[in-house]
Design an enzyme around this catalytic site. Sequence first.
Site, PDB file in Angstrom:
ATOM      1  N   GLU A 182       0.414  -1.217   0.361  1.00 40.54           N
ATOM      2  CA  GLU A 182       0.024   0.076  -0.058  1.00 40.54           C
ATOM      3  C   GLU A 182       1.135   1.259   0.323  1.00 40.54           C
ATOM      4  OE1 GLU A 182      -2.914   0.099   3.079  1.00 40.54           O
ATOM      5  OE2 GLU A 182      -3.955  -1.775   2.070  1.00 40.54           O
ATOM      6  N   GLU A 383      -5.995  -8.729   0.975  1.00 41.12           N
ATOM      7  CA  GLU A 383      -6.260  -8.244   1.711  1.00 41.12           C
ATOM      8  C   GLU A 383      -7.510  -7.878   1.630  1.00 41.12           C
ATOM      9  OE1 GLU A 383      -4.529  -5.001   4.544  1.00 41.12           O
ATOM     10  OE2 GLU A 383      -2.337  -5.723   3.679  1.00 41.12           O
TER      11      GLU A 383
HETATM   12  C1  NOJ Z   1      -4.536  -2.711   5.261  1.00 39.83           C
HETATM   13  C2  NOJ Z   1      -2.626  -2.235   5.433  1.00 39.83           C
HETATM   14  O1  NOJ Z   1      -1.748  -3.435   4.536  1.00 39.83           O
HETATM   15  C3  NOJ Z   1      -2.967  -3.285   7.298  1.00 39.83           C
HETATM   16  O2  NOJ Z   1      -1.659  -3.091   7.838  1.00 39.83           O
HETATM   17  C4  NOJ Z   1      -4.271  -2.505   7.958  1.00 39.83           C
HETATM   18  O3  NOJ Z   1      -3.862  -3.185   9.204  1.00 39.83           O
HETATM   19  C5  NOJ Z   1      -4.867  -3.548   7.189  1.00 39.83           C
HETATM   20  N1  NOJ Z   1      -5.247  -2.344   5.865  1.00 39.83           N
HETATM   21  C6  NOJ Z   1      -6.382  -2.826   8.117  1.00 39.83           C
HETATM   22  O4  NOJ Z   1      -6.164  -1.230   8.292  1.00 39.83           O
END
Ligand code: NOJ
Length: 661
Positions: A182, A383
């Site tokens: 991200e 994710e």
């Molecule tokens: C994206 C991130 O990569 C991760 O580190 C985070 O915990 C999750 N979103 C949830 O916010």
Amino acid sequence: MQALLAASSTGVSDSAENISFPATFAFGTATSAYQIEGGWQEGGRGLSIWDAFAHAPGKVKTGETGDVAADHYHRWRSDVQLMAQMRLRYYRFSISWSRVLPNGYGAVNEEGVRFYSMLIDELIAHGIHPVVTLYHWDLPLVLQVEHDGWLSEATASAFVQYAAFCFARFGDRVKHWITLNEPAVHAVYGHARGEHAPGRRSRPNREPYVAGHHMLLAHAYTVARYRKEFATKQAGLISIALNSDWREPASESAADVLAAQRSMEFNLGWFADPLYTGDYPPSMRSRLGTRLPTFTAEQRGYIANSTDFFALQHYASMLVSARPESEPLPEGSFYADEAARYHSLPGARKNVLGWDVAPFGIYRLVKWVQRRYRPTGGIVITENGFPLREESAEEARYDLERICYLKQYLVQLARAMQEGVVVRGYFVWTLLDNFEWAEGTAARFGLLHVDFATQRRSAKGSAAFFARLSETHSFRYHAAECNATVPVNAAFSQEAMQLQLIINRTAELRAQSGRSTSASVRSAIMARASRLVTLADMQARHTAENGLFRATRSWLAKAAKMRTFDAAAADKAFGEPSTAAAEPLRRAAQDLEEEVRQIENELAGSLAGGGEIGVGEAEMAVAPMIGEDEELPGVVPGVVPAEEDATREFGRLQTAVIEVL
Ligand code: NOJ
């Protein structure tokens, strides 16, 4: 590679559906080093920007740090056993750069290398494929202090060396690599909003673009190196994980449609366009001018086509409207650049972090990605997940909301796959409750509950669900179990036809006799009108849940129209029966014989008794259907409309019923 989606094509129906995925589809869970490992000063690990940030007072809402987190550094073996018990076949985790290279470059910490090497071996021994992220926001502190972190190209060079080191030491066993996680969030939250490490916010309209640019270059050069030196021998694939909310236009106006598209480009296109076209989206280039760094021709050659699959992360959706230039955000806000305003989604629930849950969003997002990039290697959802504030392991066992979130998002993913979008895998965020950055451990995303006082892990309901899914590649979904709406438009049409039929019939009888209808007939009419309001509202909610906002507006208008239906006015005006919709009404009449006969009997009784029903009585029949303070448009309560007004009024009401059919 198509998901098999039984039953309805909308993915939502009132009967249970069997949702299944191809046998080759990868189901896994994801974590990141700083969020789970702890052991911050153990095994020769160097500090990262997150150590410094979390230790600074006030940066993490709960005052916590990742010093211990979920103590995975000490519990990795039993954590892998838990994964094996869950029958997981894929596990995405990240390497802490400063555990391997404490200063970011140069001296190697062999103890750190051993830690990851043993973890990888243990995973493979349990039949679990490691998917490794090289950078999940925990930059070695030395690189920040000495080189300004991602604001300098030196960090990109250091990253390439670190990545090559990882390929050399782990690539014999790791077949799936993610370079960076991200980058958009890291750039904006870390370099504009100051809510994540490194906590910068003094130049919010410049630094995120510079940091993002260097992250893109780091990725591009790393992939080039991987492809040149390792990929063939190691037979692995590589990508970068990009996140995006789905951004839905707030209206059909051209300005809002453009704003939503621009917002997609400023958030996802910012990183994805260069990966596929070699440059930033034209909308960013034209709005940002020289604030947006440029790629040289050589760099464009490296960056274009630098992914083997599209690693996509998604949680929530929003509505976007155009922000007039005359209405700027507070001076220096990063978000001023995209000239868009964000709004809550009608019909969406909010999760505990305030994000709008909208399963249709993942469907639209993967379609957008497929259409714009046609990614080689397809899409992997690296994710997706749902946070809850679970106070105890006991409470967390019943995380039905999370199960429903996962099911509903997967239903929509399967739907997109059925329509030709190539999706090859899905990773739940996250394996176990952990340190959720600035939120601390308060927002829990895990399939496994962690008691942070004892570090005890307990399975939540969602762990059982996901274990089964990972094994069978299928699940059953029933909208009712998730309190989701189902379509009621057919019921609405049926009811509306019946109401029209009754009105026509009573109007005929009224015309023949010159008398008024009975209170009970009127209340039967009003009860049906009221049911139509309910059905229209339900259908509005259903269409909103599915992101069909044009339909939502039309159903809300139908509901509003039906709310104006008033038996008192209708009674005064019964006269001309409507002949529109005659044919369907004749058909509906067959089903309604019994009801109409009853109405006729009642009506005959009322006519035989003679006398008109007073306005007071009629109002009583109307009362339950109308909100107390609500004024009926065109009909002032308690006032009998003049005869011709009433005739016109009833004509309008009849038309209203016909129109909503
Ligand atoms: C994206 C991130 O990569 C991760 O580190 C985070 O915990 C999750 N979103 C949830 O916010």
